[in-house]
Design an enzyme around this catalytic site. Sequence first.
Site, mmCIF file in Angstrom:
data_model
loop_
_atom_site.group_PDB
_atom_site.id
_atom_site.type_symbol
_atom_site.label_atom_id
_atom_site.label_comp_id
_atom_site.label_asym_id
_atom_site.label_seq_id
_atom_site.Cartn_x
_atom_site.Cartn_y
_atom_site.Cartn_z
ATOM 1 C CB CYS A 7 -0.973 -0.029 1.188
ATOM 2 S SG CYS A 7 -0.181 -0.003 2.801
ATOM 3 C CG ASN A 10 4.328 -1.685 5.329
ATOM 4 O OD1 ASN A 10 5.430 -2.006 5.750
ATOM 5 N ND2 ASN A 10 3.361 -2.553 5.219
ATOM 6 C CB CYS A 12 -3.722 1.688 7.033
ATOM 7 S SG CYS A 12 -3.491 3.145 8.085
ATOM 8 N NE ARG A 13 -4.450 1.590 1.742
ATOM 9 C CZ ARG A 13 -4.210 2.316 0.663
ATOM 10 N NH1 ARG A 13 -5.033 2.232 -0.368
ATOM 11 N NH2 ARG A 13 -3.157 3.109 0.602
ATOM 12 C CB SER A 14 0.267 -3.506 2.766
ATOM 13 O OG SER A 14 1.148 -2.615 3.399
ATOM 14 C CG ASP A 123 -5.055 6.089 2.189
ATOM 15 O OD1 ASP A 123 -5.141 5.823 3.404
ATOM 16 O OD2 ASP A 123 -4.135 6.763 1.705
HETATM 17 P P1 4NP Z 1 -1.792 2.803 4.082
HETATM 18 O O1 4NP Z 1 -2.416 4.165 4.642
HETATM 19 O O2 4NP Z 1 -1.233 3.131 2.721
HETATM 20 O O3 4NP Z 1 -2.944 1.885 4.013
HETATM 21 O O4 4NP Z 1 -0.726 2.380 5.081
HETATM 22 C C1 4NP Z 1 -1.675 5.353 4.729
HETATM 23 C C2 4NP Z 1 -0.842 5.561 5.793
HETATM 24 C C3 4NP Z 1 -0.121 6.743 5.883
HETATM 25 C C4 4NP Z 1 -0.268 7.704 4.905
HETATM 26 C C5 4NP Z 1 -1.100 7.487 3.824
HETATM 27 C C6 4NP Z 1 -1.808 6.301 3.750
HETATM 28 N N1 4NP Z 1 0.427 8.932 5.012
HETATM 29 O O5 4NP Z 1 0.218 9.809 4.161
HETATM 30 O O6 4NP Z 1 1.239 9.101 5.934
#
Ligand code: 4NP
Length: 154
Positions: A7, A10, A12-14, A123
């Site tokens: 994702c 790294n 939240c989703r992955s 996201d």
């Molecule tokens: P992820 O979510 O891609 O599912 O881990 C996010 C976590 C952090 C950020 C964006 C999306 N960020 O902009 O810091």
Amino acid sequence: MRILFVCLGNICRSPTAEGVFRQRLLDAGLAERVLVDSAGTGGWHVGKGPDARTQLAARRRGFDLSALRGRQVTAEDFQRFDLILAMDESNLAHLQRMHVGAAGAEVDLFLRRFDLSPAEVPDPYYGGADGFDQVLDLIEQGADALLAEVRARL
Ligand code: 4NP
């Protein structure tokens, strides 16, 4: 088999996909046969544990993500993994830009690979608490479909 979930951050989703799919493999007695990992296309959260909201939503369903730590995708990942599954189209495009040349991992969009709808895991980072439960709903469906593919391939 070696599978990498990707994702943006790294956190939240992955990591959710990594934790859920590892549990599916354990339940199926296949944990020894499949290596699972996750990474982010961005590097802001390298070395950090999953987002607290992600961990809480996962723990409510019995998935413990506390030991996971963020890392960024590297060029070597395309050689180390058989299958790299992106959470959204933006992550997929990033991976495809990195993956020059045909050799190495197959890169695909996680949910679309299994004709699930929606095709992307949205996201949740800047949204409300519901988003984290929705991420888990989608990832649990994707993990079931992926487990069926893995069983067929092993
Ligand atoms: P992820 O979510 O891609 O599912 O881990 C996010 C976590 C952090 C950020 C964006 C999306 N960020 O902009 O810091």
